[in-house]
Design an enzyme around this catalytic site. Structure first.
Site, short mmCIF file in Angstrom:
data_model
loop_
_atom_site.label_atom_id
_atom_site.label_comp_id
_atom_site.label_asym_id
_atom_site.label_seq_id
_atom_site.Cartn_x
_atom_site.Cartn_y
_atom_site.Cartn_z
N GLY A 56 9.67 -7.86 -61.36
CA GLY A 56 10.02 -8.43 -60.06
C GLY A 56 9.03 -7.97 -59.02
O GLY A 56 7.84 -8.22 -59.12
N ARG A 57 9.55 -7.26 -58.00
CA ARG A 57 8.75 -6.77 -56.88
C ARG A 57 8.14 -7.94 -56.11
O ARG A 57 6.96 -7.98 -55.82
CB ARG A 57 7.69 -5.79 -57.36
CG ARG A 57 7.36 -4.73 -56.31
CD ARG A 57 6.38 -3.70 -56.80
NE ARG A 57 7.08 -2.53 -57.31
CZ ARG A 57 6.48 -1.51 -57.91
NH1 ARG A 57 5.18 -1.50 -58.06
NH2 ARG A 57 7.19 -0.49 -58.34
N HIS A 58 9.03 -8.90 -55.80
CA HIS A 58 8.63 -10.08 -55.02
C HIS A 58 9.88 -10.77 -54.49
O HIS A 58 10.99 -10.40 -54.84
CB HIS A 58 7.78 -11.05 -55.85
CG HIS A 58 8.49 -11.58 -57.06
ND1 HIS A 58 8.31 -11.05 -58.32
CD2 HIS A 58 9.37 -12.59 -57.21
CE1 HIS A 58 9.06 -11.72 -59.19
NE2 HIS A 58 9.72 -12.64 -58.54
N GLY A 59 9.68 -11.77 -53.66
CA GLY A 59 10.75 -12.62 -53.16
C GLY A 59 10.36 -14.07 -53.36
O GLY A 59 9.24 -14.38 -53.76
N HIS A 104 13.25 -8.48 -54.62
CA HIS A 104 13.97 -7.81 -55.70
C HIS A 104 12.99 -7.07 -56.61
O HIS A 104 11.87 -7.52 -56.83
CB HIS A 104 14.82 -8.80 -56.50
CG HIS A 104 14.04 -9.96 -57.02
ND1 HIS A 104 13.67 -11.04 -56.22
CD2 HIS A 104 13.55 -10.22 -58.24
CE1 HIS A 104 12.99 -11.91 -56.94
NE2 HIS A 104 12.90 -11.42 -58.17
#
Length: 143
Positions: A56-59, A104
């Site tokens: 993840g580590r993005h929106g 997230h």
């Protein structure tokens, strides 16, 4: 059935995944048009995540996601640009619904974890927000 009252982060909720059980075991299922908050367009799964690694580590500007831990579990950090929260994803009878504009990050994967992700859109790199500062700026500009 959804439960938003447990979330301080906007556009997030748990969704109970229906199922049946008998002496042979349990089966859970998702049906189009019945209980899902969107029509799925893409499915993918996370597995064999190395110890100490993240996903993840993005929106997303447009995509909604449902995350289901099919085996094992992990921690999910959620952020809507105003509030942050962490939840544990480890129950195959509950899906985590992430609406649009939710940063997230999935971390602390237990060994052998498999997470199914159901997305409302086809893959489009342009709708991802991969830079946290850009996400914060754009999310703050939203009502």
């Amino acid at each position: 059935m959804t439960s938003e009252s447990l979330f301080t982060v906007r556009n997030c909720c748990w969704i109970d995944v229906p199922g049946v059980a008998d002496a042979r075991g349990q089966v859970n299922f998702a049906e189009l048009g019945k209980g899902l908050p969107f029509a799925p367009r893409r499915l993918f799964w996370l597995h064999h995540v190395a110890p100490g690694q993240w996903r993840g580590r993005h929106g997303h500007r447009q995509s909604e996601l449902l995350l289901v831990a099919l085996h094992g579990g992990c921690r999910v950090a959620l952020d809507d640009g105003r509030s942050r929260q962490q939840v544990r994803l480890d129950d195959p009878t509950r899906a985590l619904h992430l609406g649009t504009w939710v940063w997230h990050e999935l971390v602390d994967f237990a060994p052998q974890t498999v997470v199914l992700v159901i997305a409302s859109t086809l893959y489009d790199e342009a709708e991802y927000l991969r830079d946290y500062e850009t996400f914060q700026r754009e999310a703050a500009a939203r009502p």
